[in-house]
Design a protein around this motif. Sequence first.
Motif, PDB file in Angstrom:
ATOM      1  N   GLU A   1       3.869   1.601  -1.192  1.00 52.83           N
ATOM      2  CA  GLU A   1       4.483   1.797  -2.513  1.00 52.83           C
ATOM      3  C   GLU A   1       3.490   2.414  -3.502  1.00 52.83           C
ATOM      4  O   GLU A   1       3.794   3.371  -4.210  1.00 52.83           O
ATOM      5  CB  GLU A   1       4.996   0.463  -3.072  1.00 52.83           C
ATOM      6  CG  GLU A   1       5.655   0.624  -4.432  1.00 52.83           C
ATOM      7  CD  GLU A   1       6.258  -0.674  -4.972  1.00 52.83           C
ATOM      8  OE1 GLU A   1       7.179  -1.197  -4.339  1.00 52.83           O
ATOM      9  OE2 GLU A   1       5.790  -1.168  -6.026  1.00 52.83           O
ATOM     10  N   PHE A   2       2.294   1.875  -3.541  1.00 54.57           N
ATOM     11  CA  PHE A   2       1.295   2.386  -4.489  1.00 54.57           C
ATOM     12  C   PHE A   2       0.854   3.807  -4.125  1.00 54.57           C
ATOM     13  O   PHE A   2       0.638   4.636  -5.000  1.00 54.57           O
ATOM     14  CB  PHE A   2       0.083   1.448  -4.557  1.00 54.57           C
ATOM     15  CG  PHE A   2       0.213   0.389  -5.632  1.00 54.57           C
ATOM     16  CD1 PHE A   2       1.249  -0.525  -5.608  1.00 54.57           C
ATOM     17  CD2 PHE A   2      -0.696   0.329  -6.688  1.00 54.57           C
ATOM     18  CE1 PHE A   2       1.382  -1.491  -6.600  1.00 54.57           C
ATOM     19  CE2 PHE A   2      -0.580  -0.636  -7.686  1.00 54.57           C
ATOM     20  CZ  PHE A   2       0.457  -1.547  -7.649  1.00 54.57           C
ATOM     21  N   GLU A   3       0.718   4.047  -2.823  1.00 52.64           N
ATOM     22  CA  GLU A   3       0.298   5.392  -2.415  1.00 52.64           C
ATOM     23  C   GLU A   3       1.362   6.419  -2.781  1.00 52.64           C
ATOM     24  O   GLU A   3       1.038   7.538  -3.189  1.00 52.64           O
ATOM     25  CB  GLU A   3      -0.032   5.411  -0.916  1.00 52.64           C
ATOM     26  CG  GLU A   3      -1.414   4.825  -0.636  1.00 52.64           C
ATOM     27  CD  GLU A   3      -1.588   4.289   0.777  1.00 52.64           C
ATOM     28  OE1 GLU A   3      -0.656   4.446   1.594  1.00 52.64           O
ATOM     29  OE2 GLU A   3      -2.657   3.696   1.047  1.00 52.64           O
TER      30      GLU A   3
ATOM     31  N   GLY B   1       4.250   8.433 -11.746  1.00 54.63           N
ATOM     32  CA  GLY B   1       3.983   7.346 -10.797  1.00 54.63           C
ATOM     33  C   GLY B   1       3.284   6.182 -11.473  1.00 54.63           C
ATOM     34  O   GLY B   1       3.637   5.009 -11.263  1.00 54.63           O
ATOM     35  N   LEU B   2       2.314   6.501 -12.302  1.00 55.71           N
ATOM     36  CA  LEU B   2       1.584   5.460 -13.031  1.00 55.71           C
ATOM     37  C   LEU B   2       2.518   4.753 -14.012  1.00 55.71           C
ATOM     38  O   LEU B   2       2.553   3.515 -14.070  1.00 55.71           O
ATOM     39  CB  LEU B   2       0.401   6.087 -13.779  1.00 55.71           C
ATOM     40  CG  LEU B   2      -0.362   5.144 -14.715  1.00 55.71           C
ATOM     41  CD1 LEU B   2      -1.026   4.023 -13.936  1.00 55.71           C
ATOM     42  CD2 LEU B   2      -1.409   5.901 -15.531  1.00 55.71           C
TER      43      LEU B   2
ATOM     44  N   LEU C   1      -7.048   4.464  -6.140  1.00 53.97           N
ATOM     45  CA  LEU C   1      -6.517   5.699  -5.535  1.00 53.97           C
ATOM     46  C   LEU C   1      -6.747   6.848  -6.517  1.00 53.97           C
ATOM     47  O   LEU C   1      -6.516   6.693  -7.719  1.00 53.97           O
ATOM     48  CB  LEU C   1      -5.014   5.547  -5.261  1.00 53.97           C
ATOM     49  CG  LEU C   1      -4.622   4.599  -4.120  1.00 53.97           C
ATOM     50  CD1 LEU C   1      -3.105   4.375  -4.138  1.00 53.97           C
ATOM     51  CD2 LEU C   1      -5.075   5.162  -2.772  1.00 53.97           C
TER      52      LEU C   1
ATOM     53  N   LEU D   1       4.793   2.232 -12.376  1.00 55.80           N
ATOM     54  CA  LEU D   1       4.158   0.949 -12.022  1.00 55.80           C
ATOM     55  C   LEU D   1       3.941   0.080 -13.258  1.00 55.80           C
ATOM     56  O   LEU D   1       4.118  -1.135 -13.221  1.00 55.80           O
ATOM     57  CB  LEU D   1       2.818   1.204 -11.324  1.00 55.80           C
ATOM     58  CG  LEU D   1       2.911   1.693  -9.880  1.00 55.80           C
ATOM     59  CD1 LEU D   1       1.531   2.048  -9.362  1.00 55.80           C
ATOM     60  CD2 LEU D   1       3.543   0.627  -8.989  1.00 55.80           C
TER      61      LEU D   1
ATOM     62  N   ILE E   1      -6.971  -5.593  -1.626  1.00 51.69           N
ATOM     63  CA  ILE E   1      -5.973  -4.532  -1.580  1.00 51.69           C
ATOM     64  C   ILE E   1      -5.698  -4.022  -3.008  1.00 51.69           C
ATOM     65  O   ILE E   1      -5.518  -2.822  -3.224  1.00 51.69           O
ATOM     66  CB  ILE E   1      -4.669  -5.010  -0.873  1.00 51.69           C
ATOM     67  CG1 ILE E   1      -3.677  -3.856  -0.712  1.00 51.69           C
ATOM     68  CG2 ILE E   1      -4.003  -6.155  -1.616  1.00 51.69           C
ATOM     69  CD1 ILE E   1      -4.108  -2.771   0.241  1.00 51.69           C
TER      70      ILE E   1
ATOM     71  N   PHE F   1      -4.511   7.628  -9.404  1.00 47.58           N
ATOM     72  CA  PHE F   1      -4.567   6.830 -10.637  1.00 47.58           C
ATOM     73  C   PHE F   1      -5.910   7.000 -11.355  1.00 47.58           C
ATOM     74  O   PHE F   1      -5.966   7.193 -12.560  1.00 47.58           O
ATOM     75  CB  PHE F   1      -4.359   5.342 -10.338  1.00 47.58           C
ATOM     76  CG  PHE F   1      -3.075   5.042  -9.630  1.00 47.58           C
ATOM     77  CD1 PHE F   1      -1.859   5.518 -10.123  1.00 47.58           C
ATOM     78  CD2 PHE F   1      -3.068   4.290  -8.456  1.00 47.58           C
ATOM     79  CE1 PHE F   1      -0.662   5.242  -9.458  1.00 47.58           C
ATOM     80  CE2 PHE F   1      -1.879   4.014  -7.794  1.00 47.58           C
ATOM     81  CZ  PHE F   1      -0.678   4.486  -8.293  1.00 47.58           C
TER      82      PHE F   1
ATOM     83  N   ARG G   1      -8.443  -1.627  -3.920  1.00 45.12           N
ATOM     84  CA  ARG G   1      -8.318  -0.334  -3.243  1.00 45.12           C
ATOM     85  C   ARG G   1      -7.212   0.509  -3.872  1.00 45.12           C
ATOM     86  O   ARG G   1      -7.386   1.695  -4.143  1.00 45.12           O
ATOM     87  CB  ARG G   1      -8.037  -0.534  -1.749  1.00 45.12           C
ATOM     88  CG  ARG G   1      -7.979   0.778  -0.988  1.00 45.12           C
ATOM     89  CD  ARG G   1      -7.861   0.594   0.517  1.00 45.12           C
ATOM     90  NE  ARG G   1      -6.496   0.463   1.000  1.00 45.12           N
ATOM     91  CZ  ARG G   1      -5.612   1.455   1.038  1.00 45.12           C
ATOM     92  NH1 ARG G   1      -5.935   2.661   0.584  1.00 45.12           N
ATOM     93  NH2 ARG G   1      -4.396   1.258   1.512  1.00 45.12           N
ATOM     94  N   LEU G   2      -6.087  -0.119  -4.134  1.00 45.76           N
ATOM     95  CA  LEU G   2      -4.940   0.659  -4.632  1.00 45.76           C
ATOM     96  C   LEU G   2      -5.160   1.154  -6.066  1.00 45.76           C
ATOM     97  O   LEU G   2      -4.752   2.257  -6.414  1.00 45.76           O
ATOM     98  CB  LEU G   2      -3.659  -0.176  -4.537  1.00 45.76           C
ATOM     99  CG  LEU G   2      -3.277  -0.563  -3.096  1.00 45.76           C
ATOM    100  CD1 LEU G   2      -2.030  -1.454  -3.103  1.00 45.76           C
ATOM    101  CD2 LEU G   2      -3.053   0.667  -2.223  1.00 45.76           C
TER     102      LEU G   2
ATOM    103  N   ARG H   1       3.418   6.170  -5.331  1.00 48.66           N
ATOM    104  CA  ARG H   1       3.342   6.345  -6.795  1.00 48.66           C
ATOM    105  C   ARG H   1       2.137   7.222  -7.163  1.00 48.66           C
ATOM    106  O   ARG H   1       2.224   8.049  -8.065  1.00 48.66           O
ATOM    107  CB  ARG H   1       3.195   4.996  -7.494  1.00 48.66           C
ATOM    108  CG  ARG H   1       4.306   4.024  -7.250  1.00 48.66           C
ATOM    109  CD  ARG H   1       5.482   4.202  -8.183  1.00 48.66           C
ATOM    110  NE  ARG H   1       6.432   3.140  -7.936  1.00 48.66           N
ATOM    111  CZ  ARG H   1       7.427   3.203  -7.039  1.00 48.66           C
ATOM    112  NH1 ARG H   1       7.624   4.307  -6.336  1.00 48.66           N
ATOM    113  NH2 ARG H   1       8.234   2.182  -6.863  1.00 48.66           N
TER     114      ARG H   1
ATOM    115  N   ALA I   1       0.842  -1.196   0.000  1.00 48.00           N
ATOM    116  CA  ALA I   1       0.000   0.000   0.000  1.00 48.00           C
ATOM    117  C   ALA I   1       0.878   1.247   0.000  1.00 48.00           C
ATOM    118  O   ALA I   1       0.606   2.208  -0.724  1.00 48.00           O
ATOM    119  CB  ALA I   1      -0.926  -0.011   1.210  1.00 48.00           C
TER     120      ALA I   1
END
Lengths: 447, 475, 128
Positions: free
Chosen positions: A53-55, B96-97, B79, B100, B72, B82, B75-76, A57, A51
């Motif tokens: 890491e994704f937050e 950031g996108l 955000l 990933l 999870i 994104f 949820r992520l 990003r 979480a």
Amino acid sequence: MPYIPHDEEETAAMLAAIGVDRIDALFDEIPQHLQTFPQGVPEGLSEMALAREFEERAAAQPSLRSFAGAGAYAHHIPAVVPELIGRGEFYSAYTPYQAEASQGTLQVIFEFQTYIARLTGMEVANASLYDGASALFEACLMALRLRPQQRSILVPRYLLPHWREVLDSLLPLQDVRCIELDADPQRGTVRLPAQAPADAAALIIPQINALGLLEDVDALQRWATDQGLLSIAVVQPLSLALLREPGGWGESGADIVVGEAQALGIPLNGGGPYCGLFACRRDMVRQMPGRLVARTRDAAGRVGYCLTLQAREQHIRRGQATSNVCTNQGLMVTAATIALASLGAHGLREAAVRSHRQARSLLAALLDLKAVRRPWDGPFFNEFVVRFPISAVQLRDALLADGILAGVPLAELGLGEDGDLLIAVTERVSDEDIDDYRAAVGRILEQ
Amino acid sequence: MESIFDLDHHREPVTADLDIPAALCRQHPLDLPNPSELEVLRHYTQLSQRNFAIDTHFYPLGSCTMKYNPRIAHRLANLPGFADIHPATPAQAQQGLLHLLWDLQNGLAELTQMAAVSLTPAAGAQGELAGVAMIRAYHHARGDFQRRRMLIPSAAHGTNPASARMAGFTVTELPTRADGDLELAALERELGPDVAGIMLTNPSTLGVFERQIETIAERVHQAGALLYYDGANFNAILGRVAPGRMGFDVMHLNLHKTFATPHGGGGPGSGAVAAAAHLEPFLPLPRVQREQDGRWRWLGRADRPQSIGRLNAYAGQIGVLLRAQAYLRRLGRAGVKRVSSYAVLNANYLLKELQRVGYRAAFPQRRASHEFLLTVEDLHRQTGVRALDVAKRLLDFGIYAPTIYFPQLVPECLLIEPTETESKATLDRFVAVMAQIRQEALEQPELLKGAPQRLKLGRLDEAWAARHLQLVQER
Amino acid sequence: MSTIPEHLRYSTTHEWVEDLGSGRYRVGITDHAQELLGDLVYVELPEPGRGVQSGVTCGVLESVKAASDLIAPLTGVVAERNEALGEHPEWLNEDPYGRAWLLVLEAVPAATAELLDAAAYGRLIEGQ
């Protein structure tokens, strides 16, 4: 072990039942030298670390007020939409092969088909395709199935260029070509030739074109009919709360209608998942691609829903199928249906009217600035091009610092001039947003 | 159940002064209902409750990999950082996108042992189309325009021939041997200068690993053709066997199967394509690239002029891709191998147990992969009960039905895939239910033929639906 | 066990042919064929006046779970087609040898010589 429930005792009991001593023995039919461990994959993370890491990003990118469009729009999403589509019963179900255990998904799709048919004024609609652009590709193939002697599709110059690219990637694989129709340079809309090319199957009619302009759809539809062409309407569904539905274009109405349903309750998501809508005349339904749901009944006469006309589809027809598409955009269809239900006729019209009104306000505010003008001045719904005295890319980049995504530079779409910016406005744009946008642009232009 | 179209309340229409010529405007008001927000919430909540789903029921649907979809990841992916990104956002404002997605491209390349990955295909079928179009582009780039034929085993998923045909190929089907492996002699007979490639799933749709894969790859490559890997069954070998090592040139992955992204009642899926180095220039666009300065950007046509191009409006199903990356990151190196280990353990255990209670395996001499085929032809001969009836009866016990009548070459078959996320207790209950159903079939076959008996609706009449074709709600 | 009327001739692709005399032949699908296909939902037949060739596809039969090509059992010209099947595809399941006939073809006399008789057709489907 994330998501795997087995403890050692259970694993041992299962192996014993199978009659092997370890899990690796279950892979004994695979040559040993093919079995290699992926060293390059990093170690796993805890849910907390993941979480974080994704937050991080997600936070790496600025939060922007979006005035970009070109096929994707920042409309309001009613709160019930994410609430409902997050329900496990929708989220974690699959294609409703077993109708009796999938009535929720099936009825949602049936309602979606009905919504799309009514919005577009068409007789039938399917359960959706991947996105608007791939729906247009499928519509072209369908037109060619209906006109098997023909080999080309007429494409207006101001079809969204990334949609056009999809046609250019995929149609030539089946020896189909796009023939581009010129635009009137002053008006920015389609200029019709006297005669359609002899091998043309269909005319694509984008109502709202890539410059945000409205086309004279009656004239285009009549021309298609006169030339013996099928018509493929490309629409933005929310605009149909105000604009004439394709089923009512010309005397005969459009034959096939496609569009991007993202504006209906689907987040921008960086470009997907979205939802391609697809509607047509009823007598063409057997040539239609994609899933279809029909109303039916059980032995006791109770109403239910099931997949139908599956014999068109790849799992039965294999190489002779109408398309290789296997499913639909299920969860996005659910989002669009719930958004349509929440808004209702009333809310849809309200959102469309407000988008239109705020777009006009922003345009007027920008035209007020020195040396800013509108290169094509025809009617529009919620998107328009403004020509700035500086590069639109430069302007767009500069406004990021103000938390504004100012629009899509036409140059990035391979259209227009350097200073041209395609600007989209939705009902979410407040009067204050318009003031901020104008002020920021004014500041840049003064520099 | 009532329809949303029955829930309407009158609302005064919004009047507006529009700056649009009347001829372009709608002439009649929209004929859509105006339900209240509570009515909407109730209607769709109640509809959801009429679904079976992984979250509520065991869902052993073969070839679909209905594993748990971790929350999870959901949820992520949602955000705001994104979900609110407009696709036309310049790269500097979506680093950031892109980071990933770059990580996901690399992770998938590593797991498949392929040189490069494109994430844009919107589903497995679009990934297949991309892959075979790449094979075509590869031959054409070498000046070889003769290769118009694609070889596909007769047991393959129907999408394979449909995709091959959409890419302009004719299809030749190859027979399968009685033990489930490919008929090698038929392959050798068909290979020639007009063959572009072969599409294979391994483990195959019959639930067994194709043991001759290296020989097949050698023969196909000798004939100048390429191998396409259909990643539908990748869950069986994840973290253990890489298609790149088996000799495949290009493949797609079903992220909604192997990488636990939700099926959503039919989609969105995601069909990322991976390719060996010689096919990398042809991968669909856009793709993410990392620059010298450590920043990320989208690759376009100018960077990859030989690409087969764009498949959909933007860069694919990004919300799905983020979920897949979250899953992969959570599992990590050890976790991915555990997936195939326990998926195969569960399948082999279930097969043994079902055989113990009297069911027949279609390939009893073979090890199961992550799924296996049963045939109830014996029951059909004895009692008239068909695979469809067994499937419908399972629903009465709160279990979604396995895939039935696929592959078509095994009569009265059920394709069962438990996945690694189901516990032994769930599998044991399934065995007990299946044993009871077998007993019922022998003693009271009419019970099965009339199933489901306990749901809100009885068996729905699909013939009536197709004959009457009510596709939209009448006004 | 499916019905195989004695007075008809049969193709290996499960069509039946009835010699109406004067070079006219009525064509349909067999009871066995409708059993294999399941509930028929849609039929697409060639228009009157069109030529059809023995062994070549001339239409489509669609059931809930399958789509099957209709193979012409004779070479000839379509004289009539059963328009009522458009509304009533279920007749193909209920009465394949009666009201669910598909086409009347005009062909040369004795065109059925190559086709199977009831006994041979019975052996064919037994063996399948």
